[in-house]
Design a protein around this motif. Structure first.
Motif, PDB file in Angstrom:
ATOM      1  N   ALA A  50      13.522  44.254 155.605  1.00 52.84           N
ATOM      2  CA  ALA A  50      13.787  45.558 154.981  1.00 52.84           C
ATOM      3  C   ALA A  50      12.695  45.930 153.971  1.00 52.84           C
ATOM      4  CB  ALA A  50      15.173  45.556 154.333  1.00 52.84           C
ATOM      5  N   HIS A  51      13.080  46.481 152.818  1.00 52.18           N
ATOM      6  CA  HIS A  51      12.084  46.977 151.859  1.00 52.18           C
ATOM      7  C   HIS A  51      11.230  45.863 151.276  1.00 52.18           C
ATOM      8  CE1 HIS A  51      15.389  45.684 149.322  1.00 52.18           C
ATOM      9  NE2 HIS A  51      14.620  45.780 148.250  1.00 52.18           N
ATOM     10  N   ARG A  52      11.828  44.684 151.100  1.00 52.23           N
ATOM     11  CA  ARG A  52      11.049  43.567 150.554  1.00 52.23           C
ATOM     12  C   ARG A  52       9.907  43.192 151.493  1.00 52.23           C
ATOM     13  NH1 ARG A  52      16.279  42.360 148.625  1.00 52.23           N
ATOM     14  NH2 ARG A  52      16.293  41.980 146.367  1.00 52.23           N
ATOM     15  N   GLY A  53      10.160  43.251 152.767  1.00 48.02           N
ATOM     16  CA  GLY A  53       9.128  42.909 153.740  1.00 48.02           C
ATOM     17  C   GLY A  53       7.969  43.885 153.734  1.00 48.02           C
ATOM     18  N   ILE A  54       8.274  45.178 153.681  1.00 48.71           N
ATOM     19  CA  ILE A  54       7.188  46.154 153.731  1.00 48.71           C
ATOM     20  C   ILE A  54       6.382  46.147 152.446  1.00 48.71           C
ATOM     21  CG2 ILE A  54       8.579  48.103 152.915  1.00 48.71           C
ATOM     22  CD1 ILE A  54       5.776  48.141 155.568  1.00 48.71           C
ATOM     23  N   PHE A  55       7.042  45.953 151.292  1.00 49.50           N
ATOM     24  CA  PHE A  55       6.289  45.896 150.037  1.00 49.50           C
ATOM     25  C   PHE A  55       5.434  44.633 149.981  1.00 49.50           C
ATOM     26  CE2 PHE A  55       9.817  48.610 148.044  1.00 49.50           C
ATOM     27  CZ  PHE A  55       9.123  49.767 148.310  1.00 49.50           C
TER      28      PHE A  55
END
Length: 256
Positions: free
Chosen positions: A166-171
């Motif tokens: 989720a967002h942690r992966g893309i950041f």
């Protein structure tokens, strides 16, 4: 402004300048390229609505654009490398904090901070091409080529890490890409100097070491931005120097 009236003169842009400009351009433009994945990651990881996730991404893009416009008139007075590295540090801090933070308000502030750093980097990349390159059109072509190739890789990786983390992966992916493209900080500390009878210690990782005899100018006191007329006042003396360089480590970054 360059005088190009003599057609026999062919300007060749230094590879280090072109590569550094491309690196800053790629880092600065990541937010635009990867915004769909950021929105998708925020919706999946934090259960945000499309509107709230879009606001987070939009704040970063607006901060990027506004910063690039506002800082452009002042770039001629700033040291490009120093300013760029500071902007890169700010952006990386914002990226790292975004990985762990889970509140909407904090993410809006952090993505705005990241956008400011990215805007500075984007503006610097364009300033370098406009002011330091003899063939700006050609360099802009390099920009487009690198961005197109990188987009294929980034879009494939972005989809995978967003689906998995989720967002942690893309950041985290954005932070890694920034580190990959980050220009090398060329540092020669005073501890790199040894005396005339001291042994030259070669790091065990260096396999290709070259030496060069050079004239060394010894600066006698702290100084900065010294004019030509005042230069003799800060020079302590002259001596011979043996400039030893680990070429394999030096060439590990494309700038050199």
């Amino acid at each position: 402004m360059r005088d190009t009236s003599d057609n026999s003169v062919a300007f060749r842009d230094p590879a280090s300048v072109v590569i550094g400009a491309i690196a800053f351009h790629m880092i600065g433009g990541l937010a635009v390229q990867m915004s769909p994945f950021v929105v998708a990651g925020l919706m999946a990881g934090l259960s945000l609505s499309e509107r709230d996730a879009g606001i987070v991404a939009s704040v970063e893009l607006l901060a990027l654009a506004a910063t690039a416009i506002l800082i452009a008139p002042f770039l001629s007075r700033l040291a490009a490398r120093r300013t760029g590295l500071l902007a890169l540090l700010v952006t990386l801090i914002a990226q790292a904090a975004s990985i762990s933070d889970a509140t909407w308000t904090a993410l809006v502030l952090l993505r705005g901070l990241a956008g400011i750093g990215e805007g500075v980097l984007y503006a610097i990349s364009l300033s370098i091409v406009a002011s330091r390159c003899g063939n700006p059109e050609k360099v802009f072509g390099y920009f487009q080529l690198v961005c197109a190739i990188a987009s294929v890789v980034l879009f494939s990786a972005g989809g995978e890490v967003t689906a998995a983390f989720a967002h942690r992966g893309i950041f985290a992916l954005l932070a890694v890409v920034m580190l990959v493209f980050a220009p090398l900080l060329f540092l020669v500390p005073n501890t790199a100097v040894c005396g005339p009878d001291d042994p030259v210690v070669i790091p065990h990782v260096a396999k290709n070491v070259h030496y060069e005899g050079e004239l060394a100018v010894v600066i006698g006191r702290m100084c900065k931005d010294v004019s030509v007329d005042d230069a003799p006042d800060v020079i302590f003396g002259y001596t011979c120097a043996n400039d030893v360089t680990a070429r394999d480590l030096q060439s590990g970054d494309g700038q050199w």
